[in-house]
Write an enzyme that holds these catalytic residues in place. Structure first.
Site, PDB file in Angstrom:
ATOM      1  N   ASP A   1       0.912  -1.244  -0.073  1.00  0.00           N
ATOM      2  CA  ASP A   1      -0.056   0.074   0.059  1.00  0.00           C
ATOM      3  C   ASP A   1       0.824   1.251  -0.065  1.00  0.00           C
ATOM      4  O   ASP A   1       2.252   1.209  -0.530  1.00  0.00           O
ATOM      5  CB  ASP A   1      -0.820   0.029   1.047  1.00  0.00           C
ATOM      6  CG  ASP A   1      -2.259   0.638   0.960  1.00  0.00           C
ATOM      7  OD1 ASP A   1      -2.190   1.868   0.601  1.00  0.00           O
ATOM      8  OD2 ASP A   1      -3.318   0.118   0.891  1.00  0.00           O
TER       9      ASP A   1
ATOM     10  N   HIS B   1       2.402   1.797  -3.250  1.00  0.00           N
ATOM     11  CA  HIS B   1       1.457   2.840  -3.878  1.00  0.00           C
ATOM     12  C   HIS B   1       1.987   4.544  -3.708  1.00  0.00           C
ATOM     13  O   HIS B   1       1.460   5.383  -4.236  1.00  0.00           O
ATOM     14  CB  HIS B   1       0.192   3.171  -3.068  1.00  0.00           C
ATOM     15  CG  HIS B   1      -0.708   1.683  -3.492  1.00  0.00           C
ATOM     16  ND1 HIS B   1      -1.871   1.350  -2.929  1.00  0.00           N
ATOM     17  CD2 HIS B   1      -0.177   0.555  -4.258  1.00  0.00           C
ATOM     18  CE1 HIS B   1      -2.316   0.324  -3.332  1.00  0.00           C
ATOM     19  NE2 HIS B   1      -1.256  -0.175  -3.960  1.00  0.00           N
TER      20      HIS B   1
END
Length: 396
Positions: A222, A245
């Site tokens: 993430d 991310h």
């Protein structure tokens, strides 16, 4: 902290804390082995760790908790503040391992939780191994019986915190959370999780002031660093990210009444094969939140899907946001010396709110390409300027 008027190198901060503790007061040492912890990786050492903390916290002297080499099986723990000790250093040279049954930690919000503490430093060459893959597999199976999972290391409403040199491996959820804290220094940390691991943000900061993250490597599924509401005076430098991310301010506008994000500096960062590079995102719904005074400087992008992106129309699964617009006000965002490669044609995307356009956006010395050719930029509801060389051609 690298704030105006202070030039103390980051690595000196932890050394300074340790020296000041040793020079101003006696130091009482507590070895977790003396409180029943076993370094065999099989015996539950939870109680031994808690007893060592309670003894250190209750000491009138500065305290030093030592975790020697070895493997320590430890369950969920809460370390409460209001300690007598003026400062506590926890040196971890061993590996702290979670129970094999992911549900033991998974039902807790945090694995190691520090609440209301002051002057705590966690240092050493040791590691936290949360054994997250079994829980990730449960979630991937779409089973309704999976627990949410635990954050590995959490600090809440705490001041003067140092984290230096540790590794966080395979966290069930977030690796490190800084929430409601002041004066936090994180340096030389290694964070590792699979690229497809769910909700395993590397470092999450919210409602906190004067936070510094230096020389840290983050590989996760993430956001490498996620920046939430109420963050003020955040300095990020020499961080490598990938997979993951990227570095994200947001998601914002989750709530109608929300504090803003201000005075953020991100410099000398490298992103490799990440979903995003430098991102600001907000839900497409009303909010009192804002983002202002952000500088992104000296970043290298290596095959990044969205190297530069502002997304104010974030609406996953089209839930609770269709037909609405973001109330978050974004202004005075500077991108300087950003270079490298995009894995998609659009390397710069500013998709701002129709109600609150982004203002004061500046691009300077940006050179991003796509497949060794020109990339594209996209602008919607944004006001700003491009200075010096900017590639792709700016839509500002």
């Amino acid at each position: 902290m690298k704030l105006p008027g202070c030039n103390l190198p980051g690595i000196m901060v932890v050394v300074f804390v340790m020296l000041s503790i040793n020079s101003t007061s006696a130091v009482t040492k507590f070895n977790v082995l003396n409180f029943g912890a076993k370094p065999n990786g099989r015996t539950d050492s939870t109680d031994g760790f808690l007893k060592a903390w309670n003894a250190a916290c209750g000491s009138a002297d500065s305290s030093f908790i030592y975790v020697p080499k070895g493997r320590y099986l430890v369950g969920s723990l809460q370390f409460k503040g209001k300690c007598r000790s003026p400062g506590i250093i926890i040196r971890i040279d061993g590996t702290i391992v979670a129970p094999l049954d992911y549900g033991v930690l998974g039902k807790s919000r945090n694995w190691f939780s520090f609440e209301g503490v002051t002057g705590v430093s966690i240092i050493g060459a040791g590691a936290f191994d949360a054994k997250g893959p079994s829980l990730w597999a449960c979630k991937a199976s779409n089973s309704n019986s999976c627990p949410s999972g635990a954050t590995t290391l959490s600090f809440t409403n705490s001041n003067n915190i140092r984290i230096n040199g540790l590794m966080s491996l395979n966290s069930q959820m977030f690796h490190i959370v800084i929430n409601g804290c002041k004066n936090v220094h994180i340096q030389g940390v290694k964070i590792i999780a699979a690229g497809d691991s769910p909700n395993t943000d590397g470092i999450h900061v919210q409602m906190s002031t004067d936070v510094e993250i230096l020389k840290t490597s983050i590989k996760t599924g993430d956001d490498c660093i996620s920046i939430g509401p109420g963050t003020k005076n955040l300095w990020v430098e020499q961080v490598t990210c990938g997979p993951g991310h990227g570095i994200s301010i947001g998601s914002l506008a989750k709530d109608l009444k929300e504090d803003g994000v201000q005075n953020v500096t991100v410099k000398k960062t490298t992103f490799s094969n990440t979903q995003n590079g430098l991102r600001i995102k907000s839900w497409a719904r009303p909010s009192t939140g804002f983002v202002e005074g952000v500088q992104f400087t000296d970043s290298v992008m290596k095959n990044v899907q969205n190297p530069i992106v502002i997304d104010q129309n974030y609406c996953p699964r089209n839930e609770n946001c269709p037909g609405q617009v973001s109330g978050v006000k974004i202004k005075d965002i500077i991108y300087t010396d950003i270079r490298g490669t995009s894995s998609t044609p659009v390397a710069i995307k500013f998709d701002c709110s129709t109600k609150n356009p982004c203002t004061g956006i500046k691009l300077q010395n940006v050179n991003l390409t796509y497949l060794k050719k020109a990339a594209q930029s996209y602008c919607s509801n944004v006001v700003g300027k491009a200075v010096d060389l900017v590639r792709p051609d700016s839509c500002l």
